[in-house]
Design an enzyme around this catalytic site. Structure first.
Site, PDB file in Angstrom:
ATOM      1  N   ILE A  35       0.903  -1.317  -0.028  1.00  0.00           N
ATOM      2  CA  ILE A  35      -0.059  -0.102  -0.070  1.00  0.00           C
ATOM      3  C   ILE A  35       0.767   1.034  -0.027  1.00  0.00           C
ATOM      4  CG2 ILE A  35      -1.980  -1.025   1.379  1.00  0.00           C
ATOM      5  CD1 ILE A  35      -0.739   1.034   3.558  1.00  0.00           C
TER       6      ILE A  35
ATOM      7  N   LEU B 103       7.155   9.160   3.041  1.00  0.00           N
ATOM      8  CA  LEU B 103       5.740   8.831   3.169  1.00  0.00           C
ATOM      9  C   LEU B 103       5.726   7.871   4.051  1.00  0.00           C
ATOM     10  CD1 LEU B 103       2.704   9.396   2.509  1.00  0.00           C
ATOM     11  CD2 LEU B 103       3.226   7.742   0.830  1.00  0.00           C
ATOM     12  N   ALA B 104       5.904   7.995   5.597  1.00  0.00           N
ATOM     13  CA  ALA B 104       6.144   6.750   6.684  1.00  0.00           C
ATOM     14  C   ALA B 104       4.482   6.089   6.504  1.00  0.00           C
ATOM     15  CB  ALA B 104       6.348   7.218   7.897  1.00  0.00           C
ATOM     16  N   HIS B 105       4.639   4.879   6.521  1.00  0.00           N
ATOM     17  CA  HIS B 105       3.491   3.887   6.616  1.00  0.00           C
ATOM     18  C   HIS B 105       3.703   2.420   6.989  1.00  0.00           C
ATOM     19  CE1 HIS B 105       4.782   3.188   2.549  1.00  0.00           C
ATOM     20  NE2 HIS B 105       3.911   2.122   2.645  1.00  0.00           N
ATOM     21  N   ALA B 106       2.902   1.690   7.380  1.00  0.00           N
ATOM     22  CA  ALA B 106       2.908   0.348   7.814  1.00  0.00           C
ATOM     23  C   ALA B 106       1.643  -0.294   6.977  1.00  0.00           C
ATOM     24  CB  ALA B 106       3.097   0.054   9.134  1.00  0.00           C
TER      25      ALA B 106
END
Lengths: 90, 148
Positions: free
Chosen positions: A11, B64-67
């Protein structure tokens, strides 16, 4: 034609590549299916792909493939992606 | 799905951060304050980078940090952290980072709309610079075209 965009989570970053790849294809007047996925699922998706889009970190883990591996530096730069896709598909 | 609302709690400006981990944790803390995630999500975002490298530095100066979606994500959310001094993530092209976005995705099947809106916001080359210079949360929302 099929293009696979990969990142770590499947994602977020790969989705940016998918969105921008579709914009680049529009510009080039080309039709392709763009799939966003994570590195762990790449094997299943890449078999019939012509192009794999990714960031520099993942090149080493992609492994053997018949697809063109296109490394993207600035994910938000549609010009860069258009230029690289044109060269990979041309 | 457009950009999720960016309440004041999701914005932290001109923060000191010693390294990329601190910068990512700030973005995680802002997502937690905004009610989008639990505290565990910040650790998950750090772990993604430890595991896969600094690929979240998607364009010059911007991470764009995300998990992954999961139990620590309570709602779709976007946080914005600007750094007092840029930090290095170890990216071959896009270091140093001045702006960290924290992204939490609750419904992966619908998140492409959010990403498309984000791509629109960053289609203008100076978006990261304008975020880095933003004086308050209203300015951040103005740059991104988001609501509070």
């Amino acid at each position: 034609m099929k293009i696979v965009a990969i990142c770590g989570a499947g994602i977020g970053t790969s989705a940016i590549l998918k969105v921008n790849a579709e914009r680049a294809l529009d510009r080039l007047g080309l039709e392709a299916t763009v799939v966003a996925t994570d590195i762990a699922s790449l094997g299943a998706e890449a078999d019939d792909a012509q192009v794999i889009l990714t960031s520099p970190e993942f090149v080493a883990v992609i492994g053997a493939t018949t697809a063109d591996v296109v490394v993207v530096e600035n994910f938000f730069d549609t010009d860069e992606l258009t230029r690289k896709l044109e060269s990979a598909l041309g | 799905m457009p950009l999720p609302p960016i309440p004041d709690a999701a914005v932290r400006l001109q923060c000191p951060a010693a390294d990329w981990r601190e910068a990512v944790r700030l973005a995680g803390g802002a997502l937690e304050d905004a009610g989008a995630t639990t505290a565990a999500y910040a650790d998950e975002m750090v772990r993604m980078i430890e595991e896969h490298g600094p690929y979240v530095v998607v364009s010059p100066g911007l991470a764009l940090a995300h998990a992954r979606p999961g139990p620590s994500v309570l709602a779709d959310g976007l946080s914005v952290v600007t750094l007092e001094r840029p930090v290095v993530f170890g990216h071959p092209h896009n270091d140093p980072v001045r702006v960290v976005l924290g992204l939490a995705v609750h419904s992966p099947e619908r998140h492409l709309g959010l990403i498309a809106d984000l791509a629109n916001a960053f289609d203008v080359a100076d978006t990261t610079a304008r975020l880095a210079a933003a004086a308050d949360a209203d300015a951040v929302r103005g740059v991104l075209g988001a609501v509070a």
